[in-house]
Write an enzyme that holds these catalytic residues in place. Structure first.
Site, mmCIF file in Angstrom:
data_model
loop_
_atom_site.group_PDB
_atom_site.id
_atom_site.type_symbol
_atom_site.label_atom_id
_atom_site.label_comp_id
_atom_site.label_asym_id
_atom_site.label_seq_id
_atom_site.Cartn_x
_atom_site.Cartn_y
_atom_site.Cartn_z
ATOM 1 C CE1 TYR A 4 -4.101 1.704 0.615
ATOM 2 C CE2 TYR A 4 -3.385 2.231 2.847
ATOM 3 C CZ TYR A 4 -4.307 2.343 1.820
ATOM 4 O OH TYR A 4 -5.436 3.108 2.012
ATOM 5 C CG HIS B 203 -3.843 4.266 -3.370
ATOM 6 N ND1 HIS B 203 -5.028 4.322 -4.068
ATOM 7 C CD2 HIS B 203 -3.895 3.114 -2.635
ATOM 8 C CE1 HIS B 203 -5.759 3.248 -3.775
ATOM 9 N NE2 HIS B 203 -5.095 2.508 -2.910
ATOM 10 C CD GLU C 143 -6.674 -1.331 -5.561
ATOM 11 O OE1 GLU C 143 -5.933 -2.297 -5.291
ATOM 12 O OE2 GLU C 143 -7.189 -0.600 -4.692
ATOM 13 C CD GLN D 87 -11.423 -1.805 -0.681
ATOM 14 O OE1 GLN D 87 -11.707 -1.605 -1.867
ATOM 15 N NE2 GLN D 87 -10.340 -1.322 -0.114
HETATM 16 CA CA CA Z 1 -4.218 -3.364 -4.272
#
Ligand code: CA
Length: 424
Positions: free
Chosen positions: A137, A142, A208, A249
């Site tokens: 991540y 982001h 993504e 999610q």
């Molecule tokens: Ca991802």
């Protein structure tokens, strides 16, 4: 060992179209089915696929210590496990054989028939048998955007984010090669007024824009990879679309993180571009403040300048570039990710895949997901056919592309593409 294959003055006797992702300086590795339905490990120059299994049988790798069947396999795992010295010897040898001044294969019509294929004659497969897949991540932009959208704009970045390369363990069984259709997932979503969760096809299907690196066997259980040794354990990179169902999610991710909103599919580009091929495009990453703990401190430039694009193509429609980003925006480098992943003694094996996390840049057109580009649907994108997108529709194809370019050479990854099919 000198990377002679990177010499920008080299030209191949194979035709390489202008702006090709695959000049003789690239020499990526992949797995494909040949026109005779044989599975083999191969490489690519221009639009020609090259059967390394056939070349090995014909003696072109003489003098390099390789097992007889190393390239006659359905994955690159064993070749990758042989380590960086072997990767370099093989890549340099391939470059020498296809150099425009080299006779040998160039002048042997019988051998050429056994070794060379047009891209239309072959079918690309997954390049590695992915034992474990981890997703990081690592883009600050982001993480800040998602923190703002899912939680709290005032505290978008949690305090640990600047200290730890945050990641989670993903699902390797649903990693598919470019060209494989992706079925819209079904699942639970946040309850409405009546307190009962919604259930049905995801309404907020997203892509993504990521890259993933592929490792060799780096460490035994209980040992760790020091950050200075991290790069020699990284074979190469692919483009990586970590498809995400934002509505699934949002309902499931507290307290343990992503689950069914993420694990229904991840698409990769099928050619692994080696870290060696990317060497001319090495660059520094963002300044890290606060200074990381000593085990995460790196001395040289550990990021790479790779232009990244996300494209939406409606059925029978034109390609629409919706995002332009860059791998160099990653806050935590691959070296830091691998050092962190193993600092507790967790063992990493040959063929393991580590996703970068969505790579968003500082500007609104550089965001790597529809969630960010449309700010959760508030600002829909206009496509060239006049239609709007808040997220991804059925029958849309999402294509990721990535390439590096300087005055001398362009090294690219080919397409990472997947068409969305309606839910079952
Ligand atoms: Ca991802």
């Amino acid at each position: 060992m000198p990377l002679t294959a990177n010499d920008p003055t080299r030209k191949s006797w194979l035709d390489v179209p202008a702006n090709s992702d695959f000049p003789i300086q690239n020499i990526p590795f992949g797995v494909f089915l040949t026109r005779d339905d044989v599975i083999t490990i191969g490489t690519r120059i221009g639009d020609t696929a090259i059967d390394l299994g056939a070349m090995h049988q014909l003696g072109y790798f003489k003098g390099i210590d390789l097992t007889d069947d190393l390239f006659l396999q359905d994955s690159l795992n064993d070749f990758i496990a042989d380590g960086r010295k072997t990767w370099r010897l093989v890549r340099n040898r391939i470059s020498d054989i296809f150099l425009h001044t080299s006779p040998g294969l160039r002048d042997d019509q019988e051998h050429r028939k056994k070794v060379l294929f047009s891209m239309e004659e072959i079918e690309m497969q997954l390049p590695v048998d992915v034992g474990d897949y981890t997703d990081f991540y690592a883009s600050k932009e982001h993480a800040t955007n998602v923190g703002s959208l899912f939680r709290d704009p005032e505290n978008a970045l949690l305090p640990n984010w600047l200290r730890i390369p945050i990641g989670y363990h993903g699902r390797s069984s649903s990693i598919v090669p470019s060209g494989t259709p992706v079925r819209r997932p079904i699942g639970q979503t946040k309850p409405g007024e009546d307190g009962i969760p919604g259930f049905g096809p995801s309404k907020l299907l997203d892509f993504e824009l990521e890259m993933a690196f592929i490792t060799t066997a780096t460490n035994d259980l209980g040992k760790r990879v020091p950050i200075e040794e991290a790069e020699e354990n990284i074979f190469g990179l692919v483009l990586f679309n970590d498809w995400s169902a934002r509505d699934i999610q949002a309902w499931e991710y507290v307290p343990l993180g992503p689950f069914l909103g993420k694990n229904f599919a991840s698409t990769i580009s099928p050619w692994i571009v080696t870290l060696d091929a990317l060497e001319p495009f090495r660059t520094a990453g963002p300044v890290q403040d606060p200074e990381p703990l000593p085990y995460l401190q790196q001395s040289d430039a550990k990021n790479f300048d790779i232009h990244l694009q996300a494209i939406i193509q409606p059925e029978n429609g034109a390609e629409n570039i919706v995002a332009n980003s860059n791998f160099k925006y990653m806050y935590w480098s691959m070296s830091q990710q691998l050092a962190h992943h193993t600092v507790n003694g967790c063992n990493v094996r040959s063929g393991d895949m580590m996703g970068s996390g969505t790579i968003s840049g500082p500007t609104k057109d550089s965001y790597g997901s529809m969630l960010e580009l449309t700010w959760r649907g508030q600002n829909p994108l206009q496509l060239s056919d006049g239609s709007e997108r808040k997220f991804i529709n059925d029958d849309d194809t999402v294509i990721l592309r990535g390439f590096c370019k300087n005055e001398d050479v362009r090294i690219g990854f080919g397409d990472c593409s997947g068409k969305v099919l309606p839910a079952n």
